[in-house]
Design a protein around this motif. Structure first.
Motif, short mmCIF file in Angstrom:
data_model
loop_
_atom_site.label_atom_id
_atom_site.label_comp_id
_atom_site.label_asym_id
_atom_site.label_seq_id
_atom_site.Cartn_x
_atom_site.Cartn_y
_atom_site.Cartn_z
N THR A 25 0.83 -1.20 0.00
CA THR A 25 0.00 0.00 0.00
C THR A 25 0.87 1.25 0.00
OG1 THR A 25 -1.52 -1.31 1.33
CG2 THR A 25 -2.01 1.01 1.16
N ARG A 29 7.63 -3.23 3.23
CA ARG A 29 7.66 -3.31 4.68
C ARG A 29 7.91 -4.76 5.10
NH1 ARG A 29 3.06 0.49 7.27
NH2 ARG A 29 3.85 1.99 5.77
N HIS A 65 3.45 2.83 11.51
CA HIS A 65 2.80 2.45 12.76
C HIS A 65 3.14 1.01 13.16
CE1 HIS A 65 0.29 1.21 9.40
NE2 HIS A 65 -0.05 0.18 10.15
N ARG A 276 0.03 10.11 10.29
CA ARG A 276 -1.37 9.89 10.63
C ARG A 276 -1.70 10.66 11.90
NH1 ARG A 276 -2.96 3.62 10.74
NH2 ARG A 276 -2.12 2.93 8.74
N TYR A 329 -13.41 2.22 4.28
CA TYR A 329 -13.32 2.21 5.75
C TYR A 329 -13.97 3.43 6.38
CZ TYR A 329 -9.97 -1.63 5.39
OH TYR A 329 -9.38 -2.82 5.12
N THR A 351 -7.97 1.56 -0.79
CA THR A 351 -7.11 1.94 0.33
C THR A 351 -5.73 2.38 -0.16
OG1 THR A 351 -8.23 0.31 1.66
CG2 THR A 351 -6.11 1.05 2.48
N GLU A 370 -8.01 8.99 5.05
CA GLU A 370 -8.40 7.63 5.40
C GLU A 370 -8.93 7.68 6.83
OE1 GLU A 370 -5.72 4.60 2.96
OE2 GLU A 370 -4.59 5.51 4.58
N ASN A 372 -8.15 6.11 9.23
CA ASN A 372 -7.06 5.99 10.21
C ASN A 372 -6.31 7.30 10.44
OD1 ASN A 372 -5.21 6.31 8.07
ND2 ASN A 372 -5.20 4.10 7.68
N ARG A 491 -10.62 -7.29 2.45
CA ARG A 491 -9.59 -7.04 1.42
C ARG A 491 -8.24 -7.53 1.96
NH1 ARG A 491 -6.83 -2.72 3.49
NH2 ARG A 491 -5.51 -2.49 1.66
N SER A 493 -4.58 -7.08 3.07
CA SER A 493 -3.76 -5.93 3.46
C SER A 493 -2.61 -5.77 2.47
CB SER A 493 -3.19 -6.18 4.86
OG SER A 493 -2.06 -5.36 5.07
N GLY A 494 -2.18 -4.54 2.28
CA GLY A 494 -1.01 -4.30 1.44
C GLY A 494 0.24 -4.07 2.28
N THR A 495 0.12 -4.18 3.59
CA THR A 495 1.29 -3.93 4.44
C THR A 495 1.56 -5.06 5.44
OG1 THR A 495 -0.03 -2.80 6.10
CG2 THR A 495 0.95 -1.42 4.39
N ARG A 500 -8.00 -8.19 5.88
CA ARG A 500 -8.72 -7.33 6.82
C ARG A 500 -10.22 -7.46 6.63
NH1 ARG A 500 -4.83 -4.40 9.19
NH2 ARG A 500 -3.14 -3.59 7.89
P1 NG1 Z 1 -3.24 -2.05 4.55
O1 NG1 Z 1 -2.36 -2.89 5.40
O2 NG1 Z 1 -3.09 -2.25 3.06
O3 NG1 Z 1 -4.67 -2.12 5.03
C1 NG1 Z 1 -2.67 0.14 6.00
C2 NG1 Z 1 -3.86 1.05 6.14
C3 NG1 Z 1 -3.89 1.99 4.97
C4 NG1 Z 1 -2.59 2.76 4.83
C5 NG1 Z 1 -1.40 1.79 4.85
C6 NG1 Z 1 -0.07 2.48 4.83
C7 NG1 Z 1 -6.05 0.53 7.11
C8 NG1 Z 1 -7.26 -0.31 7.05
N1 NG1 Z 1 -5.10 0.29 6.19
O4 NG1 Z 1 -2.80 -0.53 4.76
O5 NG1 Z 1 -4.98 2.86 5.11
O6 NG1 Z 1 -2.47 3.76 5.81
O7 NG1 Z 1 -1.48 0.91 5.98
O8 NG1 Z 1 0.44 2.81 6.06
O9 NG1 Z 1 -5.98 1.42 7.96
#
Ligand code: NG1
Ligand code: ZN
Length: 523
Positions: A25, A29, A65, A276, A329, A351, A370, A372, A491, A493-495, A500
């Motif tokens: 995302t 990482r 984070h 954030r 979200y 996202t 977002e 968050n 979905r 997660s990209g991190t 999630r």
């Molecule tokens: P992923 O792990 O792809 O959900 C999370 C946050 C994103 C974005 C990235 C980058 C949520 C649900 N997802 O991504 O919004 O901030 O980390 O730090 O909060």
């Protein structure tokens, strides 16, 4: 570029082999020890991006984070935004190269396909407070240098600071850290001039990250105009540990160090690299909090901007457009409030701020956040020009220009976000109760599910519908239909290596049940 030099340097950063990292995302990482070869190759990549664009690029070593043992890399394009998305495929290809020859082949292919001129570019490097930062910054610098380009070590910075610096530098403007603080502080002072400061100061959870020291500099500059008490300010221990914006948003309880904060006090929380921001107040006698998330910050920012735009002299051509960009979200109550009360356009994107940012650029004022707390407010060049033309004679135009300076135009920035919220509340003479009263969040729950391979879940419609596995969406639909005012989606997660789950419903118990049920279907 000299191939011999590249080969020699590349051999110092071999790929661990058994791990496959992909650009997620917001970059790469992983657990820090797995990262040197990837970060080195990102150094190569950003040097090539600098050559391609004829401008300075940037690279920040941070895992935001995530826990302190992790690290990562965020890549900054010459505009100050995140790396152009078409280049993510090159980042993945470089990261996946097995050995020295494989890496050199990708580099040569990139030069050829992207028609990159040979020469020397410049890449600005920064890092957060993680103990693994030093080695990884060295790896990035080695990558840049191996391309015959110049790495500039900018040291300890928040992620948004480096984005801001790259943007300013390429615009030929002052771009040192001092200029960043100057822009934010003078913008804030201009925006709140003539408005009374609240009697109670702000208490900020700094997540024991890089934001602590930087916010202190800003607060010192603004004292006594803005009273802020900073907590969780260690740079040695406790990074994102039971504190920080992500903790607040996911756990909805008081962060470490806030147990004795008076109920109702105005509190804010940054994440580990200070991109954030959420606000919160203690609720009741336990550790429960009332969260003011990114959606609510977006609404407040839009209210401020729309009040000011309304007070401008009528535009000769079309009035400026204002849009709010959210992801799935976003709390449904915020979206409804924007439609019903603000009556401005809402866009929903997948996202990741790279998607929100692009959508926000389509408006004269694009507010994107977002849930968050990652987001900012973008102003179009045409609007800024008109504000300059009106400037001297119009109070609202001057206030909007102060906002343009104070709000980071490159990327979401918790420090500039604190000033944005504080200024908006002060100009309205509001405290948290008035801000909270705008609308009531629908109860929601987020869960994560560990699966063997998260990539089997694919989605469409800005991540609100599951495409594969083919039966999953049907199961989610049935669960949602059985929940009062239910909404849910999943979905990958990209991190993180998880899928999630998000659910919303009329009551907290119904949202919890819906999330649990959907999570079971994912397993
Ligand atoms: P992923 O792990 O792809 O959900 C999370 C946050 C994103 C974005 C990235 C980058 C949520 C649900 N997802 O991504 O919004 O901030 O980390 O730090 O909060
Ligand atoms: Zn972050």
């Amino acid at each position: 570029m000299d191939l011999g030099t590249l080969k020699e340097s590349c051999s110092q950063y071999s790929n661990p082999g058994n791990v496959k990292l992909t650009y997620g995302t917001a970059g790469f990482r992983a657990e820090a020890s797995l990262l040197p070869s990837t970060v080195y190759r990102c150094g190569l990549l950003m040097a090539m991006r600098a050559l391609k664009t004829g401008a300075v690029t940037g690279l920040v070593v941070t895992a935001s984070h995530n826990p302190v043992e992790d690290n990562g890399v965020k890549l900054v394009d010459p505009t100050g935004y995140m790396l152009e998305q078409t280049w993510e495929a090159w980042a993945n290809k470089l990261a996946a190269a097995d050995d020295v020859d494989g890496t050199c082949t990708v580099v040569q292919e990139l030069f050829q396909v992207e028609d990159i001129p040979y020469g020397s570019g410049t890449v600005m490097l920064a890092h957060d407070t993680r103990p693994s930062a030093d080695g990884l910054v060295k790896a990035a610098a080695a990558g840049v240098a191996a391309m015959g380009s110049l790495p500039i070590a900018c040291g300890l910075l928040t992620t948004p600071q480096l984005h801001w610096m790259v943007r300013q530098c390429n615009a030929g403007l002052k771009h040192k850290e001092k200029a960043y603080f100057e822009a934010l502080a003078t913008g804030f002072a201009r925006l709140v001039s003539g408005h009374t400061a609240p009697s109670e100061g702000l208490i900020v959870d700094c997540a024991n990250g890089v934001g602590a020291g930087k916010l202190q500099v800003l607060a010192d500059r603004l004292a006594p105009g803005m009273a802020a008490e900073l907590r969780n300010t260690s740079t040695e221990a406790g990074l994102n540990d039971a504190c920080g914006a992500d903790f607040l948003q996911k756990e909805r309880r008081l962060p470490a160090g806030f147990q004795h904060v008076p109920a109702g006090a105005r509190c804010a929380s940054l994440d580990g690299d200070a991109d954030r921001l959420v606000y919160f107040r203690r609720q009741g006698s336990g550790d429960e909090v009332h969260l003011f998330d990114g959606d609510r910050i977006a609404v407040l920012a839009a209210l401020l901007v729309m009040d000011l735009l309304k007070s401008l002299p009528p535009a000769e051509q079309r009035p400026p457009t204002v849009g709010i960009v959210q992801t799935a979200y976003a709390n449904g109550a915020s979206t409804e409030y924007i439609h019903e009360n603000l009556k401005c356009e809402v866009r929903v994107t997948p996202t990741g701020v790279k998607h929100l940012h692009t959508a926000a650029e389509e408006f004269d004022v694009g507010v994107y956040f977002e849930a968050n707390g990652h987001g900012t407010v973008l102003f179009s060049a045409a609007l800024v020009q008109r504000l300059h033309e009106l400037g001297a004679d119009s109070g609202p135009a001057k206030a909007l220009l102060a906002l343009v300076d104070m709000v980071n135009q490159a990327v979401g920035d918790a420090l500039s976000g604190v000033l944005l919220v504080e200024a908006a509340l002060r100009r309205k003479n509001w405290g948290l109760p008035e801000w909270a009263a705008l609308y009531t969040d629908l109860p929601s729950r987020q869960l994560k599910v560990k699966v063997a391979d998260r990539s089997v879940v694919t989605t469409s419609d800005a991540e609100t519908r599951v495409v594969t596995p083919s039966c999953l969406q049907h199961l989610i639909d049935s669960a949602v239909n059985a929940a009062p005012s239910g909404r849910a989606f999943v979905r990958p997660s990209g991190t993180e290596d998880v899928v999630r789950v998000y659910a919303e419903a009329a009551t907290q118990a119904a949202a919890d049940d819906l999330a649990r049920l959907v999570a079971r279907h994912v397993h």
